[in-house]
Motif scaffolding. Structure first.
Motif, short mmCIF file in Angstrom:
data_model
loop_
_atom_site.label_atom_id
_atom_site.label_comp_id
_atom_site.label_asym_id
_atom_site.label_seq_id
_atom_site.Cartn_x
_atom_site.Cartn_y
_atom_site.Cartn_z
N ALA A 108 -4.86 -19.59 2.49
CA ALA A 108 -5.30 -20.56 1.48
C ALA A 108 -6.67 -20.20 0.92
N LEU A 109 -7.60 -19.83 1.79
CA LEU A 109 -8.95 -19.48 1.33
C LEU A 109 -8.94 -18.16 0.56
N GLY A 110 -8.03 -17.27 0.91
CA GLY A 110 -7.94 -15.99 0.21
C GLY A 110 -7.32 -16.12 -1.17
N ASN A 111 -6.48 -17.12 -1.36
CA ASN A 111 -5.77 -17.30 -2.64
C ASN A 111 -6.43 -18.33 -3.55
N HIS A 112 -7.42 -19.02 -3.04
CA HIS A 112 -8.03 -20.10 -3.80
C HIS A 112 -9.54 -20.03 -3.62
N GLU A 113 -10.26 -20.02 -4.70
CA GLU A 113 -11.72 -19.98 -4.61
C GLU A 113 -12.22 -21.37 -4.29
N ALA A 114 -12.70 -21.54 -3.07
CA ALA A 114 -13.19 -22.84 -2.62
C ALA A 114 -14.59 -23.10 -3.19
N SER A 115 -14.80 -24.35 -3.59
CA SER A 115 -16.12 -24.74 -4.09
C SER A 115 -17.10 -24.85 -2.92
N LYS A 116 -18.36 -24.91 -3.21
CA LYS A 116 -19.38 -25.08 -2.17
C LYS A 116 -19.12 -26.38 -1.40
N GLU A 117 -18.73 -27.44 -2.13
CA GLU A 117 -18.45 -28.72 -1.49
C GLU A 117 -17.27 -28.61 -0.52
N GLU A 118 -16.22 -27.91 -0.95
CA GLU A 118 -15.06 -27.72 -0.08
C GLU A 118 -15.43 -26.93 1.17
#
Length: 131
Positions: A108-118
């Motif tokens: 999930a983290l590799g396929n989606h750019e997580a925001s700083k908040e996430e």
């Protein structure tokens, strides 16, 4: 509903459950109208009888109950939203990632750019779990 007796809702059943979870007990016509409002423009309109049949099958599966005290039957979700989500994620992790939650998170983290908040929330969750 225990994990062992969990009846995995189909995609269409989940769509109906999401409406019932969000809006509460509802008649078939209301559910059908919302399904058609939310559908992709390239998909066919879902007929009333199709939604009715799905909700009748959901009744048989124990996913919903039906109040027949009035002319318009009202359907109510019998399964809890959070429990259903947990059971679906558990089943998904077991079947797709061979039981590894880490593989799921890494994917999930590799396929989606997580925001700083996430990312901050993820760090808080990890810290909480380590306590």
């Amino acid at each position: 509903m225990t994990k062992s007796s969990f009846s995995k809702p189909t995609e269409s059943e989940l769509q109906i459950l999401q409406i019932l979870w969000q809006d509460g007990p509802s008649p078939v016509r209301y559910v059908n109208d919302l399904i058609n409002e939310k559908r992709d423009t390239d998909k066919k309109i879902v007929g009333y009888t199709t939604t009715l049949k799905l909700m009748q099958l959901m009744l048989e599966k124990g996913l919903v109950e039906r109040d027949t005290t009035t002319r318009t039957h009202i359907y109510k979700a019998l399964v809890d939203e959070t429990t259903t989500q947990q059971n679906l994620v558990d089943k998904f992790i077991d079947t797709t990632f061979r039981g590894s939650a880490m593989k799921l998170v890494m994917q999930a983290l590799g396929n989606h750019e997580a925001s700083k908040e996430e990312l901050d929330e993820i760090k808080k969750l990890i810290a909480k779990m380590e306590e």
